[in-house]
Write a protein that holds these residues in place. Structure first.
Motif, PDB file in Angstrom:
ATOM      1  N   TYR A 166      -3.703  18.325 -64.590  1.00 27.10           N
ATOM      2  CA  TYR A 166      -4.682  17.556 -65.357  1.00 27.10           C
ATOM      3  C   TYR A 166      -5.253  16.359 -64.588  1.00 27.10           C
ATOM      4  O   TYR A 166      -6.472  16.144 -64.598  1.00 27.10           O
ATOM      5  CB  TYR A 166      -4.070  17.076 -66.670  1.00 27.10           C
TER       6      TYR A 166
ATOM      7  N   LEU B 266      -6.523  11.187 -70.684  1.00 21.39           N
ATOM      8  CA  LEU B 266      -5.346  12.022 -70.908  1.00 21.39           C
ATOM      9  C   LEU B 266      -4.427  11.485 -71.991  1.00 21.39           C
ATOM     10  O   LEU B 266      -3.522  12.195 -72.450  1.00 21.39           O
ATOM     11  CB  LEU B 266      -4.560  12.194 -69.603  1.00 21.39           C
TER      12      LEU B 266
ATOM     13  N   ASN C 100      -8.441  18.525 -73.867  1.00 22.21           N
ATOM     14  CA  ASN C 100      -8.106  18.269 -72.466  1.00 22.21           C
ATOM     15  C   ASN C 100      -7.786  19.545 -71.696  1.00 22.21           C
ATOM     16  O   ASN C 100      -7.945  19.590 -70.472  1.00 22.21           O
ATOM     17  CB  ASN C 100      -6.934  17.286 -72.366  1.00 22.21           C
ATOM     18  N   GLN C 101      -7.297  20.575 -72.396  1.00 27.06           N
ATOM     19  CA  GLN C 101      -6.956  21.807 -71.680  1.00 27.06           C
ATOM     20  C   GLN C 101      -8.179  22.638 -71.316  1.00 27.06           C
ATOM     21  O   GLN C 101      -8.075  23.594 -70.553  1.00 27.06           O
ATOM     22  CB  GLN C 101      -5.977  22.675 -72.483  1.00 27.06           C
TER      23      GLN C 101
ATOM     24  N   ILE D  56       0.121  19.980 -67.357  1.00 32.44           N
ATOM     25  CA  ILE D  56      -0.263  18.672 -67.886  1.00 32.44           C
ATOM     26  C   ILE D  56       0.071  17.564 -66.891  1.00 32.44           C
ATOM     27  O   ILE D  56      -0.737  16.657 -66.650  1.00 32.44           O
ATOM     28  CB  ILE D  56       0.440  18.416 -69.229  1.00 32.44           C
TER      29      ILE D  56
END
Length: 548
Positions: free
Chosen positions: A493, A304, A241-242, A489
């Motif tokens: 995100y 996520l 996800n990063q 986050i």
């Protein structure tokens, strides 16, 4: 080992970089590779791994010391049997350590690793992923130790890696880890993998590499086709996800540039400028594209929160869209797990005429924990592991004849009896965390020609990011780093992945990042990077890359 300190000097390493990138390159993904060229510490290549011999028994006090290595993931079913054979071989070789592997499941990896590091839990080796939690952030919190003095006792281990690879292990002037040379990082990080059989069935004879709109159309048509074919809704995935949308960056007029992957804060331009990525036009473009994708249902709505393994489980059944993850061997895996036939997959990239981006000299490393009572145990293990093909195979693949068969030319095979009900090997440890290029093997059951091309890709049109050899020392911004990790986050995100629109949310998100210490972090980064450029004037010349 007097010349180890010299390795830290960029001038020595960079002097070799142009010839190195022009001459060799390898990428890898699973347990294997055809036996590639190995590189010596002088940066020269040889056809075979360095002769060594026996693993060093330096520091042998007659006691058997624990050698615990911490890695992400889960252990194989017959881990105990496999590691017992490793320890028997270590004992027979006179190496006074007992190896054990501790795995942290991916869905709790970041949280549990941070807990281990902050509470001082004892272990010897820590696997470092530069794109997850990089070397400088771990070294900056005092969780790992400098190795220069210890490495002097292990010249064979030092000699197995190029000066450029050792350069990637330098923090604050010292070497804090041993490179994991399971593949070369000379090729692009912006590739995408896709099912080419589906691509052709939905009307695209070739990947539409020059049009983002056409790629989105291909994704939507592929999703509909795969849903009817498998009953599963396929999605576009990041590897983690990063990750940033590197595949899109090649389409921008401002390319080439590189966005540091672990936090995504730093946008490094080829002229040496360091920008704030989340405040850039490039990030805005990423978000606008992903908002379209999210609205079209091309991104998993629970992306996520979903377990990291879910994307791979679905991909094994044929359900994935063009993504920054997977690999061309997915085709054989799909046919093994389903009734689908004639599945093909390949790797592609946007705007192929544009140069590749060399963004690091080493991405995976193994570091010695500061909590270890016998830190030399970790180096003894790595020295033994890389001293022979036999040792490398035993640790990663298990006992030959029981868990795998050597098929020659860098291939191996397993029988069905050596797999569990899910088709996973009863014993196998990931080479991407501890592998060494000259000893890598490919699984004959899943390897395709496209996969071999992908693994052995050599870029001849490339640029080297100015920050490729730079490691940021975060010790002066530890609080800011922690706060930014949390806030990115929470606030960035959802915008990055397209859950919420960019324009209505970016100002509030940037305000929160600034409150968390964004400006101070950027100032510290720019200050250190400016000093790095001052000390190493060849960097900007090297950043010009190839002449093609």
């Amino acid at each position: 080992m007097k010349n180890l300190k010299k390795i830290a000097a960029l001038l020595l390493a960079m002097a070799l970089v142009l010839s190195l990138f022009a001459a060799c390159g390898n990428d890898s993904g699973s347990s294997g590779s055809s036996t590639p060229e190995s590189s010596t510490a002088s940066g020269e290549s040889s056809e075979e791994a360095p002769e060594s011999s026996e693993a060093s028994t330096s520091g042998d006090d007659g006691e058997i010391h624990p050698m615990r290595i911490v890695q992400p993931g889960n252990l194989p079913d017959e881990y105990e049997q496999g590691i017992a054979a490793v320890n028997e071989k270590l004992k027979a070789d006179g190496v006074n350590i007992e190896v054990s592997v501790q795995r942290i499941p991916w869905d709790s990896y970041a949280e549990k690793l941070n807990l281990m590091l902050t509470t001082g839990e004892e272990f010897e080796l820590l696997h470092v992923m530069q794109d997850v939690k990089n070397l400088s952030s771990i070294a900056g919190m005092g969780a790992i130790i400098p190795l220069d003095d210890l490495l002097e006792k292990y010249p064979d281990l030092v000699g197995r890696f190029t000066e450029n690879e050792w350069l990637g292990a330098v923090y604050a002037g010292d070497h804090y880890a041993v490179p994991c040379s399971w593949r070369s990082f000379e090729n692009t990080m912006s590739y995408m993998n896709l099912r080419t059989d589906v691509m052709k069935k939905v009307g695209y004879e070739e990947f539409p590499a020059d049009s983002v709109e056409d790629v989105l159309d291909l994704m939507k048509k592929s999703q509909d086709y795969i849903l009817e074919e498998t009953g599963i809704k396929a999605y576009n995935w990041f590897h983690q996800n990063q990750d940033t949308a590197h595949w899109l960056h090649r389409t921008y007029d401002t390319y080439p540039f590189y966005v540091e992957n672990s936090l995504g804060i730093i946008l490094a331009r080829q002229d040496g400028t360091i920008d704030s990525f989340y405040e850039s036009e490039e990030f805005k473009k990423d978000c606008e594209t992903y908002y379209k994708m999210y609205q079209e249902g091309l991104v998993n709505p629970d992306v996520l929160n979903i377990d990291h393994s879910a994307m791979y489980d679905e991909a094994k059944l044929g359900a994935f869209l063009p993504s920054q993850t997977f690999d061309p061997s997915e085709a054989k895996i799909i046919m093994q797990n389903t009734d689908l036939k004639d599945v093909t997959a390949d790797w592609v990239k946007m705007c192929p005429e544009k140069p590749e981006m060399v963004y690091t000299f080493v991405q995976n490393l193994n570091a010695i924990s500061s909590t270890s009572e016998n830190p030399e145990s970790g180096l003894k293990f790595l020295d033994w592991l890389y001293s022979s093909q036999e040792n490398h195979d035993l640790f990663h693949l298990g006992t030959e004849g029981k868990y795998f068969t050597d098929e020659g030319t860098g291939m191996f095979s397993r029988t069905d009896e050596m797999k569990n009900e899910n088709g996973d090997a009863l014993y196998q440890l990931d080479t991407w965390m501890t592998g060494y290029m000259p000893y890598m093997r490919y699984d004959a059951a899943t390897t395709t020609d496209e996969y071999l091309d992908y693994m052995n890709y050599k870029a001849d049109n490339y640029v080297v990011s100015p920050i490729a050899g730079f490691l940021f020392d975060s010790s002066n911004v530890t609080t800011e780093l922690t706060n930014l990790q949390t806030e990115i986050i929470a606030s960035i995100y959802p915008i990055k992945i397209g859950m919420v629109p960019y324009e209505e949310n970016i100002d509030a998100a940037i305000e929160k990042l600034k409150a968390a210490g964004l400006d101070k972090y950027l100032e510290e980064y720019r200050t250190q990077f400016a000093k790095y450029l001052e000390d190493n004037p060849d960097v900007m010349e090297i950043a010009k890359g190839s002449t093609k």
